[in-house]
Design a protein around this motif. Structure first.
Motif, PDB file in Angstrom:
ATOM      1  N   ALA A 128       0.832  -1.206   0.000  1.00  0.00           N
ATOM      2  CA  ALA A 128       0.000   0.000   0.000  1.00  0.00           C
ATOM      3  C   ALA A 128       0.866   1.256   0.000  1.00  0.00           C
ATOM      4  CB  ALA A 128      -0.932  -0.003   1.209  1.00  0.00           C
ATOM      5  N   GLU A 129       1.932   1.251   0.786  1.00  0.00           N
ATOM      6  CA  GLU A 129       2.833   2.406   0.819  1.00  0.00           C
ATOM      7  C   GLU A 129       3.504   2.621  -0.535  1.00  0.00           C
ATOM      8  OE1 GLU A 129       5.475   1.473   3.964  1.00  0.00           O
ATOM      9  OE2 GLU A 129       4.107   2.132   5.567  1.00  0.00           O
ATOM     10  N   ALA A 130       3.902   1.510  -1.178  1.00  0.00           N
ATOM     11  CA  ALA A 130       4.558   1.623  -2.477  1.00  0.00           C
ATOM     12  C   ALA A 130       3.598   2.193  -3.525  1.00  0.00           C
ATOM     13  CB  ALA A 130       5.086   0.264  -2.921  1.00  0.00           C
ATOM     14  N   VAL A 131       2.344   1.707  -3.533  1.00  0.00           N
ATOM     15  CA  VAL A 131       1.355   2.226  -4.483  1.00  0.00           C
ATOM     16  C   VAL A 131       1.069   3.695  -4.182  1.00  0.00           C
ATOM     17  CG1 VAL A 131      -1.039   2.046  -5.252  1.00  0.00           C
ATOM     18  CG2 VAL A 131       0.314  -0.024  -4.921  1.00  0.00           C
ATOM     19  N   ARG A 132       0.912   4.024  -2.885  1.00  0.00           N
ATOM     20  CA  ARG A 132       0.622   5.408  -2.518  1.00  0.00           C
ATOM     21  C   ARG A 132       1.755   6.338  -2.939  1.00  0.00           C
ATOM     22  NH1 ARG A 132       0.517   4.728   2.553  1.00  0.00           N
ATOM     23  NH2 ARG A 132      -1.630   3.960   2.576  1.00  0.00           N
ATOM     24  N   THR A 133       2.985   5.883  -2.773  1.00  0.00           N
ATOM     25  CA  THR A 133       4.122   6.701  -3.175  1.00  0.00           C
ATOM     26  C   THR A 133       4.088   6.980  -4.672  1.00  0.00           C
ATOM     27  OG1 THR A 133       5.507   5.838  -1.387  1.00  0.00           O
ATOM     28  CG2 THR A 133       6.634   6.787  -3.284  1.00  0.00           C
ATOM     29  N   GLN A 134       3.768   5.969  -5.463  1.00  0.00           N
ATOM     30  CA  GLN A 134       3.737   6.170  -6.908  1.00  0.00           C
ATOM     31  C   GLN A 134       2.587   7.069  -7.335  1.00  0.00           C
ATOM     32  OE1 GLN A 134       6.244   5.327  -8.732  1.00  0.00           O
ATOM     33  NE2 GLN A 134       7.163   4.373  -6.923  1.00  0.00           N
ATOM     34  N   VAL A 135       1.434   6.905  -6.689  1.00  0.00           N
ATOM     35  CA  VAL A 135       0.275   7.733  -7.030  1.00  0.00           C
ATOM     36  C   VAL A 135       0.572   9.213  -6.774  1.00  0.00           C
ATOM     37  CG1 VAL A 135      -2.101   8.285  -6.373  1.00  0.00           C
ATOM     38  CG2 VAL A 135      -1.428   5.906  -6.718  1.00  0.00           C
ATOM     39  N   THR A 136       1.310   9.486  -5.694  1.00  0.00           N
ATOM     40  CA  THR A 136       1.545  10.881  -5.303  1.00  0.00           C
ATOM     41  C   THR A 136       2.794  11.494  -5.927  1.00  0.00           C
ATOM     42  OG1 THR A 136       2.683  10.098  -3.307  1.00  0.00           O
ATOM     43  CG2 THR A 136       0.337  10.617  -3.111  1.00  0.00           C
ATOM     44  N   THR A 137       3.719  10.670  -6.397  1.00  0.00           N
ATOM     45  CA  THR A 137       4.980  11.219  -6.892  1.00  0.00           C
ATOM     46  C   THR A 137       5.237  10.971  -8.366  1.00  0.00           C
ATOM     47  OG1 THR A 137       6.248   9.221  -6.299  1.00  0.00           O
ATOM     48  CG2 THR A 137       6.009  10.931  -4.604  1.00  0.00           C
ATOM     49  N   ALA A 138       4.561  10.002  -8.985  1.00  0.00           N
ATOM     50  CA  ALA A 138       4.840   9.687 -10.388  1.00  0.00           C
ATOM     51  C   ALA A 138       4.482  10.862 -11.287  1.00  0.00           C
ATOM     52  CB  ALA A 138       4.062   8.442 -10.819  1.00  0.00           C
ATOM     53  N   ALA A 139       5.263  11.064 -12.328  1.00  0.00           N
ATOM     54  CA  ALA A 139       4.971  12.110 -13.299  1.00  0.00           C
ATOM     55  C   ALA A 139       3.638  11.827 -13.990  1.00  0.00           C
ATOM     56  CB  ALA A 139       6.093  12.188 -14.330  1.00  0.00           C
ATOM     57  N   PHE A 140       2.947  12.879 -14.421  1.00  0.00           N
ATOM     58  CA  PHE A 140       1.627  12.685 -15.029  1.00  0.00           C
ATOM     59  C   PHE A 140       1.718  11.828 -16.288  1.00  0.00           C
ATOM     60  CE2 PHE A 140       3.228  16.255 -17.425  1.00  0.00           C
ATOM     61  CZ  PHE A 140       2.717  16.069 -18.710  1.00  0.00           C
ATOM     62  N   THR A 141       2.877  11.809 -16.919  1.00  0.00           N
ATOM     63  CA  THR A 141       3.031  10.999 -18.134  1.00  0.00           C
ATOM     64  C   THR A 141       2.959   9.503 -17.842  1.00  0.00           C
ATOM     65  OG1 THR A 141       5.434  11.170 -17.830  1.00  0.00           O
ATOM     66  CG2 THR A 141       4.396  12.754 -19.328  1.00  0.00           C
ATOM     67  N   GLU A 142       3.186   9.110 -16.582  1.00  0.00           N
ATOM     68  CA  GLU A 142       3.127   7.684 -16.227  1.00  0.00           C
ATOM     69  C   GLU A 142       1.706   7.133 -16.266  1.00  0.00           C
ATOM     70  OE1 GLU A 142       5.729   6.217 -16.241  1.00  0.00           O
ATOM     71  OE2 GLU A 142       7.342   7.084 -15.044  1.00  0.00           O
ATOM     72  N   PRO A 344       0.547  -5.804 -16.503  1.00  0.00           N
ATOM     73  CA  PRO A 344       0.100  -5.180 -15.263  1.00  0.00           C
ATOM     74  C   PRO A 344       0.022  -3.662 -15.417  1.00  0.00           C
ATOM     75  CG  PRO A 344       1.899  -6.730 -14.878  1.00  0.00           C
ATOM     76  CD  PRO A 344       1.797  -6.555 -16.350  1.00  0.00           C
ATOM     77  N   SER A 345      -0.784  -3.039 -14.568  1.00  0.00           N
ATOM     78  CA  SER A 345      -0.890  -1.581 -14.609  1.00  0.00           C
ATOM     79  C   SER A 345       0.469  -0.957 -14.310  1.00  0.00           C
ATOM     80  CB  SER A 345      -1.919  -1.092 -13.593  1.00  0.00           C
ATOM     81  OG  SER A 345      -1.403  -1.183 -12.275  1.00  0.00           O
ATOM     82  N   THR A 346       0.678   0.230 -14.840  1.00  0.00           N
ATOM     83  CA  THR A 346       1.937   0.928 -14.610  1.00  0.00           C
ATOM     84  C   THR A 346       2.167   1.172 -13.128  1.00  0.00           C
ATOM     85  OG1 THR A 346       1.817   1.995 -16.772  1.00  0.00           O
ATOM     86  CG2 THR A 346       3.228   3.028 -15.132  1.00  0.00           C
ATOM     87  N   LEU A 347       1.111   1.516 -12.385  1.00  0.00           N
ATOM     88  CA  LEU A 347       1.266   1.782 -10.955  1.00  0.00           C
ATOM     89  C   LEU A 347       1.724   0.534 -10.213  1.00  0.00           C
ATOM     90  CD1 LEU A 347      -1.790   4.087 -10.183  1.00  0.00           C
ATOM     91  CD2 LEU A 347       0.624   4.722 -10.285  1.00  0.00           C
ATOM     92  N   ASP A 348       1.167  -0.635 -10.576  1.00  0.00           N
ATOM     93  CA  ASP A 348       1.590  -1.871  -9.926  1.00  0.00           C
ATOM     94  C   ASP A 348       3.028  -2.227 -10.307  1.00  0.00           C
ATOM     95  OD1 ASP A 348      -0.722  -2.262  -8.512  1.00  0.00           O
ATOM     96  OD2 ASP A 348      -1.638  -3.601  -9.984  1.00  0.00           O
ATOM     97  N   GLN A 349       3.400  -1.983 -11.561  1.00  0.00           N
ATOM     98  CA  GLN A 349       4.781  -2.233 -11.958  1.00  0.00           C
ATOM     99  C   GLN A 349       5.742  -1.351 -11.165  1.00  0.00           C
ATOM    100  OE1 GLN A 349       5.701  -2.607 -16.213  1.00  0.00           O
ATOM    101  NE2 GLN A 349       3.513  -2.674 -16.647  1.00  0.00           N
TER     102      GLN A 349
END
Length: 469
Positions: A128-142, A344-349
């Motif tokens: 959950a922490e890993a997914v949350r980190t990606q949701v909040t920090t990943a560039a919009f292009t991801e 798999p979804s980019t967020l899960d990857q």
């Protein structure tokens, strides 16, 4: 009650009529009653909160609460403290079966079937922490469509990790992210067929699902016998025209054997001689207890071996994350001609990449290896105490073992009797593609078996065996 979002009436279209038709709360009540009686709002549906419905109807909240109260009194609705107001009335005589059932504890299920890891131990917080980190920090292009082959960051980390832990020789361009081993084998089999290969050698016995995948791809699965030394590579010469073979050299399923060194070398010599390819299922390579780790065959000849792996037996099959490591020739086909392939979804990857990069994945593996070893020891001890005449094998690694049964016991009857005791087991014969064998026993998986249930599960198994003699 149907468990569906349609049971939550978040948006509710009501026909209130004209102001001359009466007080507003009466019109709300009539509109709700009509919608319930004509079936537009089904039994069990949760109505919107009174404040929300009032805002939608541009009326006072009192009008809605009054309408709800009157319909509850008339038996059309029901309300429970801390829960939504739900539709109670229906002209269906079986409506009671559609209403929410009271919570109950499901019957205990002792899971001794192979194929699952310890689902209780899934690292929920870290994931959950890993997914949350990606949701909040990943560039919009991801958040666009993932590129063919998977996210480059995960492919880079996988190439580094596999080289360090499995002796795999690969660049990020050699890695293709897929959803599972079966998905990877399916995609590669289509590439093999496009290249003129018509058959794939499959271990006998072996994982049934992979044989089915090979056949569904239009290729012929050719049984190749296995024994205590793994795949019998000498048998390959007897199949003229065969140019591909699927094997699990690190931990063969279901026998639990390891492909011995001389056969590893012989397998690669065969592949070079026939201009063929080895499909390496890196099954259970991480979980070894009584022997040293065995490197992947891929590292011995990256030009002739395609390696498959997934997180199904390490974290959870629900994640749907796997990978293929293949020579450029085959990777090009996977990326360019299989454009409709799912991944798999980019967020899960990216979440999995975070676990790899932070070391959390390695820590989870080490903890799992210790837990499974202790559970295996407990299971083997319980089997020795309660079934002393039934030998076990294939226990040095992996998440399953073989329990041999006396010839006087009907294996299928044992499986049936075990099921009546809420115990899942699998027969060894089910993993054979031919009838030319005398394997008589069970394949017992302990990955998803609770530690405190081992003794009771074995007791139920003993009773099922005694009943089936």
């Amino acid at each position: 009650m149907r468990v569906s979002q349609t049971n939550l009436a978040g948006d509710l279209l009501l026909h209130l009529g004209q102001p001359s038709d009466g007080p507003l709360h009466e019109r709300v009540k009539r509109a709700l009653r009509t919608a319930i009686r004509n079936g537009r709002i089904e039994v069990g549906t949760a109505l919107p909160p009174s404040r929300q419905l009032a805002a939608d109807l541009s009326c006072s909240r009192w009008a809605v609460t009054e309408a709800y109260s009157q319909l509850i009194a008339e038996g059309y609705l029901e309300a429970q403290t801390g829960s939504a107001t739900r539709v109670r009335w229906s002209d269906n005589p079986d409506a009671d079966s559609l209403r929410p059932a009271a919570r109950h504890t499901p019957a205990a299920l002792f899971d001794l079937a192979p194929g699952l890891p310890d689902l209780r131990a899934f690292p929920r917080r870290r994931w959950a922490e890993a997914v949350r980190t990606q949701v909040t920090t990943a560039a919009f292009t991801e958040f666009g469509y993932p590129p063919p082959g998977g996210h480059i960051r995960l492919r880079q980390l996988l190439a580094d990790y596999l080289g360090r832990s499995r002796g795999v020789a690969a660049t990020p361009q050699d890695v293709t992210v897929c959803t599972s081993v079966t998905d990877g084998v399916r995609r590669v089999c289509h590439a093999l067929r496009a290249d003129g290969i018509t058959a794939v050698g499959c271990e006998e016995p072996g994982w049934t699902r992979l044989r089915e995948v090979v056949r569904a791809a239009g290729l012929d699965p050719v049984p190749i016998r296995t024994d205590s030394g793994g795949l019998r590579t000498d048998d390959l010469a007897g199949h003229t025209g065969l140019r591909a073979v699927l094997t699990a050299p690190a931990h063969q399923f279901p026998l639990g054997t390891v492909l011995v060194p001389e056969r590893r070398a012989a397998l690669l010599r065969w592949a070079r001689r026939v201009d063929g390819v080895v499909l390496e299922d890196d099954y259970d390579a991480e979980f070894r207890y009584d022997r040293r780790p065995v490197a992947a065959i891929q590292g011995m000849d990256p030009t002739r071996v395609i390696l498959f792996k997934s997180l199904s037996k390490i974290l959870s099959p629900a994640l749907g994350i796997g990978w293929i490591v293949a020579p450029p020739r085959w990777t090009h086909h996977l990326h360019q001609t299989d454009q409709v392939a799912t991944q798999p979804s980019t967020l899960d990857q990216l979440a999995f990449a975070t676990l790899l990069e932070s070391g959390a994945y390695d820590r989870h593996l080490r903890a799992s290896r210790k837990r499974y070893r202790n559970r295996r020891d407990t299971l083997v001890q319980a089997l020795a105490q309660q079934l002393p005449g039934a030998p076990v094998s294939g226990i040095a690694a992996g998440l399953h073992l073989i329990l041999r049964l006396p010839a006087t016991v009907d294996t299928q009857a044992v499986i049936t009797a075990a099921a009546t005791r809420s115990l899942r087991v699998a027969g060894l014969a089910a993993y054979h593609a031919t009838d030319d064998h005398n394997d008589h026993g069970l394949v017992l998986g302990y990955g998803n078996l609770a530690d405190n249930a081992v003794s009771e599960a074995v007791r139920h198994l003993r009773e099922a065996i005694e009943e089936s003699r």
